[in-house]
Design a protein around this motif. Structure first.
Motif, PDB file in Angstrom:
ATOM      1  N   ARG B  26       0.830  -1.209   0.000  1.00 18.63           N
ATOM      2  CA  ARG B  26       0.000   0.000   0.000  1.00 18.63           C
ATOM      3  C   ARG B  26       0.868   1.264   0.000  1.00 18.63           C
ATOM      4  N   GLY B  27       2.192   1.075  -0.048  1.00 18.57           N
ATOM      5  CA  GLY B  27       3.079   2.229  -0.157  1.00 18.57           C
ATOM      6  C   GLY B  27       3.265   3.002   1.134  1.00 18.57           C
ATOM      7  N   PHE B  28       3.136   2.342   2.275  1.00 17.04           N
ATOM      8  CA  PHE B  28       3.403   2.995   3.549  1.00 17.04           C
ATOM      9  C   PHE B  28       4.857   2.750   3.948  1.00 17.04           C
ATOM     10  N   ASN B  29       5.518   3.775   4.467  1.00 22.36           N
ATOM     11  CA  ASN B  29       6.913   3.612   4.874  1.00 22.36           C
ATOM     12  C   ASN B  29       7.027   3.393   6.377  1.00 22.36           C
ATOM     13  N   ILE B  30       7.772   2.378   6.747  1.00 23.19           N
ATOM     14  CA  ILE B  30       7.985   2.123   8.176  1.00 23.19           C
ATOM     15  C   ILE B  30       9.282   2.808   8.593  1.00 23.19           C
ATOM     16  N   ASP B  31       9.196   3.629   9.625  1.00 27.95           N
ATOM     17  CA  ASP B  31      10.383   4.234  10.217  1.00 27.95           C
ATOM     18  C   ASP B  31      11.101   3.214  11.088  1.00 27.95           C
ATOM     19  N   SER B  32      10.334   2.617  11.992  1.00 24.16           N
ATOM     20  CA  SER B  32      10.888   1.519  12.777  1.00 24.16           C
ATOM     21  C   SER B  32       9.766   0.602  13.199  1.00 24.16           C
ATOM     22  N   VAL B  49       6.645   2.902  14.104  1.00 23.93           N
ATOM     23  CA  VAL B  49       6.759   4.341  13.908  1.00 23.93           C
ATOM     24  C   VAL B  49       6.676   4.613  12.412  1.00 23.93           C
ATOM     25  N   VAL B  50       5.709   5.471  12.032  1.00 25.01           N
ATOM     26  CA  VAL B  50       5.539   5.826  10.619  1.00 25.01           C
ATOM     27  C   VAL B  50       5.425   7.329  10.496  1.00 25.01           C
ATOM     28  N   GLU B  51       5.770   7.812   9.315  1.00 28.03           N
ATOM     29  CA  GLU B  51       5.648   9.238   9.087  1.00 28.03           C
ATOM     30  C   GLU B  51       4.582   9.489   8.026  1.00 28.03           C
ATOM     31  N   GLY B  52       3.680  10.453   8.305  1.00 27.62           N
ATOM     32  CA  GLY B  52       2.655  10.777   7.316  1.00 27.62           C
ATOM     33  C   GLY B  52       1.608  11.680   7.923  1.00 27.62           C
ATOM     34  N   ASP B  53       0.745  12.241   7.041  1.00 28.06           N
ATOM     35  CA  ASP B  53      -0.297  13.139   7.561  1.00 28.06           C
ATOM     36  C   ASP B  53      -1.479  12.319   8.083  1.00 28.06           C
ATOM     37  N   ASP B  54      -2.485  13.037   8.584  1.00 26.54           N
ATOM     38  CA  ASP B  54      -3.599  12.359   9.245  1.00 26.54           C
ATOM     39  C   ASP B  54      -4.359  11.431   8.300  1.00 26.54           C
ATOM     40  N   ARG B  55      -4.528  11.884   7.045  1.00 24.92           N
ATOM     41  CA  ARG B  55      -5.291  11.082   6.098  1.00 24.92           C
ATOM     42  C   ARG B  55      -4.571   9.761   5.804  1.00 24.92           C
ATOM     43  N   TYR B  56      -3.258   9.879   5.660  1.00 29.77           N
ATOM     44  CA  TYR B  56      -2.393   8.734   5.413  1.00 29.77           C
ATOM     45  C   TYR B  56      -2.496   7.746   6.582  1.00 29.77           C
TER      46      TYR B  56
END
Lengths: 555, 173
Positions: B26-32, B49-56
Motif C-alpha cells: 500500500r506504499g506505507f513507509n515504516i520508520d521503525s 513508527v511511521v511518518e505521514g499526515d492524518d489522512r495517510y
C-alpha cells in the motif's frame, strides 16, 4: 471416549459439508491425493476442470450466481500457483471463496521439495485471510473460521494450505468450537448519527444522484435501493459490478457511469449536488480524474468496509455498515423529496445523448447482445470475458435482476467468462447461461469447454469475433496513432474447435442469421459456441480518455 | 509528522509478514518496527513508527484493521506515553581515550557491557533525542558498529498528561 478416528482429509471434507457446501471445483495432483481419496467416498459433488485457473473462476462464478461460497481445490506447487489469478479476481470483486490447496508434508516444507510453492506467502496480498495447517487437530476449526471469514463482512477469498501428511494423519474428530477472532469485526453497527446526517443532506438536496456498486448485489439490497430511488425520484447509475442491482428498464436508471458509461450518467455525476455512493469504491475507471469528480456534490458513502471510506475521494458523510441494513434504516427516516427540475434535466439528457451505434451491412456486436437480451427476455445469466464485448454487454444488455451479470470487474481477467459460466450453470441448472466473449479472451481458458461437455452443462458461448484484441486495438487507434502493435489475431476455426470438444459449433456471418443461431443455441440444451463474425473496427463509445474528467467524453 | 502506533496482534506464524507486506504494497513507509510477545503468550505487540499526515494514517489504520490477525491499534502519538529504545554501540577505545569515553557513558547513564583490547561495547537506552546525542558524542572516537532495537512504547498509567512529562521521565532515567 471411543471417538471415531478420521483422516485429516476426511475431517476436511466433513467440515466443508458442515458449511452446507454440496459442490466443489477442483483438479487433483500428488499432494492433494489424500483429499481426493476421501472425496471418492464423499457426498460432495466435484466438478473436474481442465486447468486450475478455470477451476477457481468456476467457483467464483458459482459464488456470484448463487450467493453461496465457492470452493476450489488444487494440488501443491503449480496447481496452487495456477489458482492465483482466480483468487486475485475473487479478491478484487469481493467474492466469497474458499481455496484449498494440497501442500508438501510438514517435514518437507522449506526444502524446495518437488511441487512445493509457498502459496500462503504468494497469495498474502490477494486473500482476505489464509491458513497453513500445522496441526491436524486445528483442521475442523480452521475450516469453520475460513468459511466464516470468506462469507461475512466484505466477502473475499480465504486460502487453506493443507500439507499431505496432515491429510493422511488419523486423529479423533472433535466438533469445532465457537469462533473466536478478536481481531475480526465483520459487521460494524451503524451509527444513528450518521443516518441522521445523511437524511438531513438528502432533505436539502435539489439534485441527488445514487451511484450503486457491487455492494448492493452482494448485500441483497436491490429492493431497498429501488425504494430509496423511488422515494427521492433520484436517478441511479451503476458501476460495472452494480449492474443488475437496479432494474435496467426503470425510468430512473441511467446505465453505467465512468470510462464507458453513458453520457447522461456522467453528466449527472458532474451536475449532482449530492452523490449517494452505495456499496461502491470510487475505482479509477469510475471517477476518471479524481480532482474533478462530482465537483458540485456533497458525498454520502455507504460501505461495509471502513477502509473504502476516504480511500480515493473525500467523503462528507460516511456510513459504515451492511448496505441493506443501512438503506433500511435510512428509508425509515427519509421523507419523499421529488425534485422535478432535476428529473426533467436528466430526461432531456437521456433523449439528447442516447447510447447509439451505426448499423452497417455487417453484424454489429451491440446487435448480437441486444438479441440475446430479447430472446431470453432478459432472464439469462450473463458472464463475460474482458474487453470490448464486456463493455458492450454492460451497455446494451439491460440487466434487471441482481446476480444476472457475472463479470470480472476489478482485476479485468481475460479468460474469466467461460469457466465462470460453468460455475453459474452448475449453481443454476435450469437457467439459460451465456458467456459473451471476444475472440482473444475466449482462448485464454478455452479448455474449459471440455468441462462443460463432460458435465453436460448447456452453456452458450457467443464469441464476438473481430480478429483483434479489440480494446487494445481501440486504444492504439485513439491514443497510439493507429500503431496496431500485436493486437491482430490469427484465430483457430472456432466451429471445428467446439466440435472437437464435443460441443455444438455455429458460425454466423450475416445479420439475418443472428437470431436463428441464437434460438438454436438456446433450444439445444447442449454446450454451444457461436462464432459471430462482427464488424472489425468498431469502438466502445462513449469513452472518457484515461485520466480525464468525466465530462471530457469522446464519441 | 511521526506517529507511534501500538498494534496488538495474534501471535501466529506469518503475522509479521502480513503486516510488513501490507505496508509495502500500500506504499506505507515504516520508520521503525519492534515486535515481541506480551504477558499473554497468544498476543504480540508491535510498536510501529511511521511518518505521514492524518489522512495517510487513517488509511493505514483502516487497512491494518482489515488483517484478521490484528486485534487492536492505538495511535498513541498524541497521548502521554513512555518510549524506549535500546542501542548497542561498539566504539574504538585505545588505552589513552578510555577514560574520556567512560565519562560520557556516565553522563548519558549508559553501561559498558563488553571490553575488548581496542574497543568498548556500550549499551544505552532512552528516547530518540538522547540516543542521537550519545551517538554524536561517540562519533569522534570512531564507531565500529551500532545496532538499534527500534522504539517500543507504552501509554502512561494515567490519562491526563503531556509530552513534557515524557521528557522529564527521560532525563531521570
Amino acid at each position: 471416549m471411543g471417538a471415531v478416528k478420521l483422516s485429516g482429509a476426511e475431517i476436511l471434507l466433513k467440515s466443508i459439508e458442515a458449511e452446507e457446501v454440496d459442490t466443489i471445483f477442483g483438479y487433483p495432483g500428488g499432494m492433494a491425493l489424500p483429499i481426493y481419496d476421501a472425496l471418492y467416498d464423499s457426498g460432495i459433488r466435484h466438478i473436474l476442470g481442465r486447468h486450475e485457473q478455470g477451476v477457481a473462476h468456476a467457483a467464483d462464478g458459482y459464488a456470484r450466481a448463487t450467493g453461496k461460497p465457492g470452493v476450489c481445490l488444487a494440488t501443491s506447487g503449480p496447481g496452487a500457483t495456477n489458482l492465483v489469478t482466480g483468487i486475485a479476481n475473487a479478491f478484487m470483486d469481493s467474492v466469497p471463496m474458499v481455496a484449498i490447496t494440497g501442500q508438501v508434508t510438514r517435514s518437507s516444507l522449506g526444502r524446495d521439495s518437488f511441487q512445493e510453492a509457498d502459496i500462503t506467502g504468494i497469495t498474502m496480498p490477494i486473500v482476505k485471510h489464509s491458513y497453513l495447517v500445522k496441526n491436524p487437530d486445528e483442521l475442523a476449526q480452521i475450516v469453520k473460521e475460513a468459511f466464516y471469514i470468506a462469507t461475512t463482512g466484505r466477502p473475499g477469498p480465504v486460502l487453506i494450505d493443507v500439507p499431505s501428511d496432515i491429510s493422511l494423519s488419523r486423529i479423533e474428530y472433535r466438533q469445532p468450537g465457537e469462533i473466536s477472532l478478536p481481531g475480526y469485526k465483520p459487521a460494524p453497527d451503524v451509527e444513528p448519527k450518521q443516518i441522521e446526517e445523511a437524511a438531513g443532506a438528502i432533505a436539502c438536496s435539489k439534485r441527488p444522484l445514487i451511484y450503486a456498486g457491487g455492494g448492493v448485489v452482494i448485500s441483497g439490497a436491490h429492493n431497498e435501493l429501488l425504494k430509496l430511488a423511488e422515494m427521492l425520484a433520484a436517478p441511479v447509475t451503476c458501476t460495472l459490478m452494480g449492474l443488475g442491482g437496479f432494474p435496467g428498464t426503470h425510468p430512473l436508471f441511467l446505465g453505467m457511469l465512468g470510462m464507458h458509461g453513458t453520457k447522461f450518467a456522467n453528466f449527472a455525476v458532474c451536475e449532482c449536488d449530492l452523490l449517494i455512493a452505495v456499496g461502491a469504491r470510487f475505482d479509477n475507471r469510475v471517477t476518471g480524474k479524481l480532482e474533478t469528480f462530482a465537483p458540485k456534490a456533497k458525498v454520502i458513502h455507504i460501505d461495509i468496509d471502513p477502509a473504502e471510506i476516504g480511500k480515493n475521494i473525500r467523503v462528507d458523510i460516511p456510513i459504515v455498515g451492511d448496505v441493506k441494513k443501512v438503506l433500511g434504516q435510512l428509508l425509515a427516516v427519509l421523507k419523499p423529496n421529488l425534485e422535478d427540475a432535476w428529473r426533467q434535466k436528466i430526461q432531456a439528457w437521456k433523449k439528447e445523448y442516447p447510447l447509439k451505434y451505426c448499423d452497417s451491412g455487417n453484424i454489429k456486436p451491440q446487435y448480437v447482445i441486444q438479441e440475446i437480451y430479447n430472446l431470453t427476455e432478459g432472464n439469462a445469466r450473463i458472464t463475460t470475458e474482458v474487453g470490448q464485448h464486456q463493455m458492450w454487454t454492460a451497455q446494451y444488455y439491460t440487466f434487471n435482476k441482481p446476480r444476472s451479470f457475472i463479470t470480472s470487474g476489478g482485476l479485468g481477467t481475460m479468460g474469466f467468462g467461460l469457466p465462470a459460466a460453468i460455475g453459474v450453470q452448475v449453481g443454476c441448472p435450469d437457467e439459460v447461461v451465456f458467456d459473451i466473449a471476444g475472440d482473444g479472451s475466449i482462448q485464454m481458458n478455452i479448455q474449459e469447454l471440455c468441462t462443460a461437455v463432460n458435465y453436460e452443462l448447456p452453456i452458450n458461448v457467443a464469441i464476438l469475433n473481430n480478429g483483434y484484441l479489440g480494446l487494445v486495438r481501440q486504444w492504439q487507434e485513439m491514443f497510439y496513432n493507429r500503431r496496431y502493435s500485436h493486437s491482430e489475431l490469427i484465430n483457430p476455426d472456432f466451429v471445428k474447435l467446439a466440435e472437437a470438444y464435443g460441443a455444438v459449433g455455429i458460425r454466423v456471418t450475416k445479420k439475418e442469421e443472428v437470431v436463428p443461431a441464437l434460438k438454436r443455441a438456446i433450444k439445444s440444451k447442449k454446450p454451444v459456441m457461436i462464432d459471430f463474425i462482427v464488424d472489425r473496427e468498431d469502438n466502445v463509445l462513449p469513452i472518457v480518455p484515461p485520466g480525464e474528467s468525466l465530462d471530457k467524453m469522446l464519441g | 509528522m511521526k506517529h507511534t502506533l501500538a498494534v496488538e496482534v495474534e501471535n501466529t506464524p506469518g503475522v509479521l509478514a502480513r503486516v510488513a507486506g501490507l505496508f509495502s504494497r500500500r506504499g506505507f513507509n515504516i520508520d521503525s518496527l519492534a515486535v515481541g510477545r506480551t504477558d499473554n503468550p497468544a498476543v504480540s505487540r508491535m510498536t510501529i513508527v511511521v511518518e505521514g499526515d492524518d489522512r495517510y494514517l487513517e488509511q493505514l489504520n483502516k487497512q491494518l484493521h482489515k488483517l484478521v490477525d490484528v486485534i487492536k491499534i492505538s495511535d498513541i502519538t498524541r497521548d502521554a506515553y513512555v518510549d524506549r529504545e535500546l542501542v548497542l554501540i561498539k566504539v574504538s577505545a585505545d588505552a589513552a581515550r578510555r577514560a574520556e569515553i567512560m565519562q560520557l557513558v556516565d553522563i548519558f547513564r549508559a553501561r559498558i557491557v563488553d571490553v575488548g583490547p581496542k574497543t568498548l561495547t556500550i549499551e544505552v537506552t532512552g528516547n530518540d533525542g538522547k540516543i542521537t546525542a550519545f551517538e554524536e558524542s561517540l562519533r569522534p572516537f570512531g564507531i565500529k558498529e551500532l545496532v538499534r532495537t527500534g522504539k517500543i512504547a507504552m501509554l502512561r498509567g494515567f490519562k491526563a498528561g503531556s509530552k513534557n512529562i515524557n521528557n522529564k521521565e527521560e532525563e531521570e532515567s
